[in-house]
Design a protein around this motif. Sequence first.
Motif, PDB file in Angstrom:
ATOM      1  N   HIS A  62       0.834  -1.203   0.000  1.00 48.34           N
ATOM      2  CA  HIS A  62       0.000   0.000   0.000  1.00 48.34           C
ATOM      3  C   HIS A  62       0.873   1.259   0.000  1.00 48.34           C
ATOM      4  N   GLU A  63       1.828   1.311   0.913  1.00 46.92           N
ATOM      5  CA  GLU A  63       2.698   2.496   1.025  1.00 46.92           C
ATOM      6  C   GLU A  63       3.609   2.643  -0.192  1.00 46.92           C
ATOM      7  N   LEU A  64       3.975   1.518  -0.808  1.00 47.23           N
ATOM      8  CA  LEU A  64       4.799   1.564  -2.013  1.00 47.23           C
ATOM      9  C   LEU A  64       4.064   2.311  -3.125  1.00 47.23           C
ATOM     10  N   CYS A  65       2.769   2.106  -3.224  1.00 42.90           N
ATOM     11  CA  CYS A  65       1.981   2.850  -4.209  1.00 42.90           C
ATOM     12  C   CYS A  65       2.076   4.343  -3.947  1.00 42.90           C
ATOM     13  N   HIS A  66       1.894   4.754  -2.698  1.00 37.29           N
ATOM     14  CA  HIS A  66       1.998   6.181  -2.372  1.00 37.29           C
ATOM     15  C   HIS A  66       3.387   6.709  -2.749  1.00 37.29           C
ATOM     16  N   LEU A  67       4.413   5.923  -2.475  1.00 40.94           N
ATOM     17  CA  LEU A  67       5.791   6.332  -2.764  1.00 40.94           C
ATOM     18  C   LEU A  67       6.015   6.511  -4.264  1.00 40.94           C
ATOM     19  N   LEU A  68       5.484   5.587  -5.054  1.00 38.05           N
ATOM     20  CA  LEU A  68       5.765   5.586  -6.485  1.00 38.05           C
ATOM     21  C   LEU A  68       4.781   6.408  -7.321  1.00 38.05           C
ATOM     22  N   TRP A  69       3.540   6.493  -6.873  1.00 35.89           N
ATOM     23  CA  TRP A  69       2.502   7.131  -7.691  1.00 35.89           C
ATOM     24  C   TRP A  69       1.962   8.439  -7.128  1.00 35.89           C
ATOM     25  N   HIS A  70       2.024   8.626  -5.825  1.00 33.66           N
ATOM     26  CA  HIS A  70       1.385   9.789  -5.200  1.00 33.66           C
ATOM     27  C   HIS A  70       2.437  10.690  -4.573  1.00 33.66           C
ATOM     28  N   HIS A  71       2.741  11.764  -5.224  1.00 33.85           N
ATOM     29  CA  HIS A  71       3.817  12.635  -4.747  1.00 33.85           C
ATOM     30  C   HIS A  71       3.300  13.823  -3.942  1.00 33.85           C
ATOM     31  N   ASP A  72       1.993  13.859  -3.727  1.00 30.28           N
ATOM     32  CA  ASP A  72       1.396  14.960  -2.972  1.00 30.28           C
ATOM     33  C   ASP A  72       1.441  14.689  -1.475  1.00 30.28           C
ATOM     34  N   ASN A  73       1.442  15.756  -0.711  1.00 27.04           N
ATOM     35  CA  ASN A  73       1.261  15.659   0.732  1.00 27.04           C
ATOM     36  C   ASN A  73      -0.245  15.656   0.984  1.00 27.04           C
ATOM     37  N   GLN A  74      -0.761  14.572   1.560  1.00 25.48           N
ATOM     38  CA  GLN A  74      -2.205  14.454   1.741  1.00 25.48           C
ATOM     39  C   GLN A  74      -2.784  15.522   2.672  1.00 25.48           C
ATOM     40  N   LEU A  75      -1.948  16.193   3.430  1.00 24.87           N
ATOM     41  CA  LEU A  75      -2.440  17.272   4.291  1.00 24.87           C
ATOM     42  C   LEU A  75      -2.988  18.440   3.474  1.00 24.87           C
ATOM     43  N   HIS A  76      -2.575  18.510   2.210  1.00 24.76           N
ATOM     44  CA  HIS A  76      -2.985  19.619   1.356  1.00 24.76           C
ATOM     45  C   HIS A  76      -4.001  19.212   0.292  1.00 24.76           C
ATOM     46  N   LEU A  77      -4.591  18.026   0.441  1.00 25.83           N
ATOM     47  CA  LEU A  77      -5.521  17.517  -0.567  1.00 25.83           C
ATOM     48  C   LEU A  77      -6.948  17.484  -0.040  1.00 25.83           C
ATOM     49  N   SER A  78      -7.893  17.513  -0.949  1.00 27.22           N
ATOM     50  CA  SER A  78      -9.300  17.374  -0.564  1.00 27.22           C
ATOM     51  C   SER A  78      -9.563  15.934  -0.131  1.00 27.22           C
ATOM     52  N   GLN A  79     -10.583  15.729   0.667  1.00 29.98           N
ATOM     53  CA  GLN A  79     -10.903  14.397   1.157  1.00 29.98           C
ATOM     54  C   GLN A  79     -11.218  13.443   0.003  1.00 29.98           C
ATOM     55  N   SER A  80     -11.897  13.926  -1.017  1.00 35.33           N
ATOM     56  CA  SER A  80     -12.226  13.042  -2.138  1.00 35.33           C
ATOM     57  C   SER A  80     -10.967  12.597  -2.878  1.00 35.33           C
ATOM     58  N   PHE A  81      -9.968  13.472  -2.983  1.00 34.61           N
ATOM     59  CA  PHE A  81      -8.716  13.098  -3.630  1.00 34.61           C
ATOM     60  C   PHE A  81      -7.929  12.120  -2.755  1.00 34.61           C
ATOM     61  N   ILE A  82      -7.942  12.338  -1.457  1.00 35.70           N
ATOM     62  CA  ILE A  82      -7.297  11.400  -0.523  1.00 35.70           C
ATOM     63  C   ILE A  82      -7.954  10.032  -0.636  1.00 35.70           C
ATOM     64  N   ASP A  83      -9.289  10.013  -0.671  1.00 36.03           N
ATOM     65  CA  ASP A  83     -10.017   8.743  -0.795  1.00 36.03           C
ATOM     66  C   ASP A  83      -9.630   8.009  -2.073  1.00 36.03           C
ATOM     67  N   MET A  84      -9.495   8.746  -3.165  1.00 37.67           N
ATOM     68  CA  MET A  84      -9.090   8.148  -4.436  1.00 37.67           C
ATOM     69  C   MET A  84      -7.679   7.561  -4.340  1.00 37.67           C
ATOM     70  N   GLN A  85      -6.768   8.290  -3.709  1.00 39.32           N
ATOM     71  CA  GLN A  85      -5.409   7.776  -3.547  1.00 39.32           C
ATOM     72  C   GLN A  85      -5.385   6.520  -2.670  1.00 39.32           C
ATOM     73  N   GLU A  86      -6.213   6.494  -1.653  1.00 38.42           N
ATOM     74  CA  GLU A  86      -6.269   5.319  -0.773  1.00 38.42           C
ATOM     75  C   GLU A  86      -6.818   4.100  -1.515  1.00 38.42           C
ATOM     76  N   ARG A  87      -7.841   4.305  -2.347  1.00 39.06           N
ATOM     77  CA  ARG A  87      -8.366   3.196  -3.167  1.00 39.06           C
ATOM     78  C   ARG A  87      -7.288   2.699  -4.125  1.00 39.06           C
ATOM     79  N   ASP A  88      -6.578   3.641  -4.728  1.00 37.52           N
ATOM     80  CA  ASP A  88      -5.452   3.316  -5.610  1.00 37.52           C
ATOM     81  C   ASP A  88      -4.435   2.437  -4.888  1.00 37.52           C
ATOM     82  N   ALA A  89      -4.025   2.880  -3.717  1.00 37.47           N
ATOM     83  CA  ALA A  89      -2.991   2.183  -2.950  1.00 37.47           C
ATOM     84  C   ALA A  89      -3.469   0.813  -2.483  1.00 37.47           C
ATOM     85  N   ASN A  90      -4.737   0.710  -2.071  1.00 39.62           N
ATOM     86  CA  ASN A  90      -5.280  -0.592  -1.666  1.00 39.62           C
ATOM     87  C   ASN A  90      -5.262  -1.565  -2.832  1.00 39.62           C
TER      88      ASN A  90
END
Length: 155
Positions: free
Chosen positions: A71-99
């Motif tokens: 899961h974290e490897l996906c965030h490392l390789l695909w998601h370069h944003d800091n989730q503190l600065h993202l909307s909840q819907s974008f965070i949710d999408m990244q979490e689905r991606d990583a799962n």
Amino acid sequence: MTYCMTTADEYVTRMYRTVNMHKPSELCPRTICERLGKSLVHLPAKCTRVGDVIYMDSRLSREECWQTFGHELCHLLWHHDNQLHLSQSFIDMQERDANNFAYYACVPSCMLMNIELSDDFNLAVHRISTTFNVTPAFAKRRLEIHISKLYQLVN
């Protein structure tokens, strides 16, 4: 029967070939990070990714650690944003991606197709679980995904 690969599937296959990993026994979070030029730190704290470092919770079981690493490897390789600065819907999408990515990272199709699986679903789940060091629930879902991709029509 043609296996229909997803974007995550193709990415993971290329990544493991690039870092010279071809068998389930070679899959190791520390080695993967080293070969990708990233860092892995184990601490008794929540798992996260910060920059090029994956922080893993040292209290997790071996199987939970491997799955969370995927899961974290996906965030490392695909998601370069800091989730503190993202909307909840974008965070949710990244979490689905990583799962989703974790299923392919932890039980890569390129390796899964090279092991012999029983026609008995429960025995196949057990084989995946023990071969790839994942929990039975994770192995069950991965096998379901794999079977659906085997029978998916390619347009």
